[in-house]
Scaffold this active site. Structure first.
Site, PDB file in Angstrom:
ATOM      1  CB  CYS A  59       9.129  34.448  65.735  1.00 33.11           C
ATOM      2  SG  CYS A  59       8.041  33.337  64.862  1.00 33.11           S
ATOM      3  CG  ASP A  91      10.654  28.587  58.504  1.00 30.60           C
ATOM      4  OD1 ASP A  91      10.969  29.579  57.819  1.00 30.60           O
ATOM      5  OD2 ASP A  91      11.435  27.665  58.757  1.00 30.60           O
ATOM      6  CB  CYS A 132      11.628  33.473  63.109  1.00 31.91           C
ATOM      7  SG  CYS A 132      10.618  32.230  62.289  1.00 31.91           S
ATOM      8  CG  ASP A 133      12.274  28.103  62.440  1.00 36.78           C
ATOM      9  OD1 ASP A 133      12.014  28.390  63.613  1.00 36.78           O
ATOM     10  OD2 ASP A 133      11.610  27.272  61.804  1.00 36.78           O
ATOM     11  CE  LYS A 134      15.110  27.486  57.863  1.00 36.88           C
ATOM     12  NZ  LYS A 134      13.887  27.404  58.663  1.00 36.88           N
ATOM     13  CB  CYS A 204       7.176  27.323  67.341  1.00 36.85           C
ATOM     14  SG  CYS A 204       6.351  28.035  65.902  1.00 36.85           S
ATOM     15  CD  GLU A 454      11.317  24.217  57.932  1.00 43.98           C
ATOM     16  OE1 GLU A 454      12.368  24.361  58.558  1.00 43.98           O
ATOM     17  OE2 GLU A 454      10.199  24.593  58.354  1.00 43.98           O
ATOM     18  CB  SER A 479       9.011  21.949  60.294  1.00 40.88           C
ATOM     19  OG  SER A 479       8.848  22.525  61.559  1.00 40.88           O
TER      20      SER A 479
END
Length: 576
Positions: A59, A91, A132-134, A204, A454, A479
């Site tokens: 990521c 994650d 990435c996510d956060k 992702c 998650e 997630s």
């Protein structure tokens, strides 16, 4: 951009004057000369170029490359870029074990570290790159907290892998674990899949949390139109990085700040785009946290109300068929927003980082009938958004579920209670459950976890085993890649003696995602008696960052906040 075109800046009104101007700043300037800056560069505006680059996961590995293009854009427009990195907890690597406790906490650390770097060195503007996510909401929270002119840039999604002639993502690998445990996938085939699922750099590829929040960045007006679309490995992404650097200098000249852009209407636009794409339930956690930094009161129920009114029109994985690259090629977020605007849903008068309104940005965008990813509202995939808020006796402070692509949206069954994710995952691996059960994972909330983990490993294993008549309920999170009837963010959490902490094996739980309700078939008197006998678990951490987080964090309903927002601000950093 020529020298003639470059705007002129009055340093006496910018934060960086504190480190570059006047005889008393000679020691400070000596450091800048040590790093090769010229006298002219020292007296230009300083722009923080913050990236979440690291080698933790794919990521983030393309972010430093893009940061170099951003710096070129800043320089071309008369600014002096100052690059720095912050952390990420990825994650995909943290999933399914103790490491996931660090994930949501990292959102706060990212916001805090960017704030502290900007404050400590008196930078005038910010371009933030995240993958990435956060890291996406964390970076945008910092922008809103500092309120200096800012542009957000997503690092881009990963290209799909190919396995047995089909496109695959890392979610197929998580689900492959479930198939293997059910005897449906030999271990050598699982190993073959894991080697091809992630072919290079990028986050992702489905409409999981990273791509959901990238779409939010465009919709809310902090990112340039189309910039969330190109995959990380496509070099046209560097053109967006260059443009981001130039744009932040234009915003600085206009003094157009994040809180001017991220109004209540802009947050509503962002929530609509999440719902229309069947995006991650995590958006219901991150949008309130970002709104808090702007001094706007927005909670899970406010977000869920917008979700409820928004049609589901983009068929994106995991609920649909396509990935982020497909959406970009089909017309990207601007075309999706055009569809919503034409339907009278989107607020077209919100200003954006382009200096133009949403409607002005979309003026020349037209619906492309030849693509298959998005449909017009009249042909919506579902009449309401792919994410639904729930409320009831099991969740007085709310809960959330993603129903995009689901037919199983109602469930009544007996509770099977677990006090941590590992115990539930082990039971699923053993297939130690019955169809019709409601698997309850508690003590995983923001405070009780701590960190609100998650549950993708567990939900993916269930999906891989082919079980549909089952539900999973938790005070933790799911997630964006989760599939199935999975309810998260249940509040109050078990650590706050919420009903989820009081239920026992066999209690009947009723979920109705159409009505937006979730109840346990117990009387108020019975719940009150159980609450009297309730004994909290001892804290899992008494030292370090996780203990500090558990002490400070608030409920999921409000975004799992750890600090007061702009409504409590005494002095804004941008005005120092």
């Amino acid at each position: 951009m020529s020298e003639f075109d470059k705007p002129k800046f009055d340093k006496s009104k910018l934060p960086s004057r504190h480190v570059t101007e006047g005889p008393e700043r000679a020691p400070h300037r000596s450091y800048y000369y040590a790093m090769g800056l010229t006298e002219a560069e020292i007296h230009q505006p300083f722009v923080g170029v913050a990236s979440c680059w690291n080698e933790a996961a794919p990521c983030n590995i393309a972010l430093m490359r893009q940061a170099q293009s951003t710096k070129k854009g800043v320089k071309a427009a008369g600014g002096t870029p100052r690059e720095f990195c912050t952390i990420t907890v990825t994650d995909g690597i943290a999933m399914g074990h103790e490491g996931m406790r660090s994930s949501l906490v990292s959102r706060e650390v990212i916001a805090d570290s960017v704030e502290l770097t900007m404050r400590g060195h008196c930078y005038d503007a910010l371009v933030g790159l995240a993958g990435c996510d956060k890291s996406l909401p964390g970076m945008m929270m910092a922008m809103l907290r500092l309120n200096v002119p800012s542009v957000f840039l997503y690092g881009g999604s990963i290209m799909p892998g190919r396995f047995h002639g089909k496109d695959v993502t890392v979610v197929d690998v998580f689900e492959g674990v479930g198939k293997h445990s059910a005897g449906k996938m030999p271990v050598d085939e699982l190993v073959e899949l894991e080697k091809v699922a992630c072919p290079g750099a990028g986050a992702c590829g489905g409409q999981f949390t990273a791509n959901t929040m990238a779409c939010v960045a465009e919709a809310i007006g902090l990112a340039l139109p189309y910039s969330s679309g190109p995959p990380a490995e496509i070099l046209s992404r560097d053109d967006f990085a260059l443009k981001a650097g130039e744009t932040v200098m234009d915003l600085l000249a206009k003094n157009l700040r994040p809180r001017d852009i991220c109004t209540r209407k802009a947050f509503e636009n962002a929530a609509m785009v999440v719902a229309a794409t069947g995006g991650s339930t995590n958006a219901a956690l991150h949008l309130p946290a970002m709104a808090n930094e702007a001094g706007i009161k927005l909670d899970l129920f406010d977000v869920a109300e917008i979700f409820k009114k928004t049609p589901y029109i983009a068929s994106l994985k995991p609920g649909g068929k396509y990935v982020a690259k497909d959406m970009w090629e089909a017309g990207g977020v601007p075309m999706l927003m055009r569809i919503l605007l034409d339907a009278g849903l989107l607020h077209g008068d919100c200003i954006t980082v382009t200096g133009k309104t949403v409607a002005e940005n979309l003026k020349d965008v037209k619906f492309n009938p030849d693509q298959k990813v998005m449909v017009e509202v009249k042909n919506a995939l579902a009449p309401t958004g792919g994410v639904v808020g729930l409320r009831g006796s099991l969740a007085p402070e709310g809960a959330i579920v993603k129903i995009a692509g689901l037919t199983h949206v109602k469930h009544r069954g007996p509770a099977r209670v677990f006090d941590c994710e590992e115990d539930c995952f082990a039971a699923v691996e053993r297939r130690d459950y019955k169809e019709g059960d409601v698997l309850v994972i508690r003590w995983e909330g923001p405070r009780g976890g701590p960190g609100m983990r998650e549950m993708l490993s567990t939900t993916a294993a269930l999906y891989g085993q082919g079980v549909e008549n089952i539900a999973l309920v938790t005070d933790g999170r799911f997630s964006g890649a989760t599939r199935g009837l999975c309810v998260g963010h249940v509040g109050p959490e078990a650590a706050d003696a919420g009903p989820i902490g009081l239920i026992k094996d066999g209690d009947i739980i009723v979920i109705d995602a159409e009505k937006g309700t979730m109840d346990v078939e117990l009387s108020e008197a019975e719940l009150a008696e159980r609450k009297k006998a309730f004994k909290p678990k001892p804290p899992g951490f008494k030292t370090g960052a996780l203990a500090r987080y558990a002490k400070n964090v608030g409920p999921a309903r409000d975004g799992a906040l750890t600090t007061p927002g702009a409504d409590q601000e005494v002095r804004c950093y941008a005005d120092i």
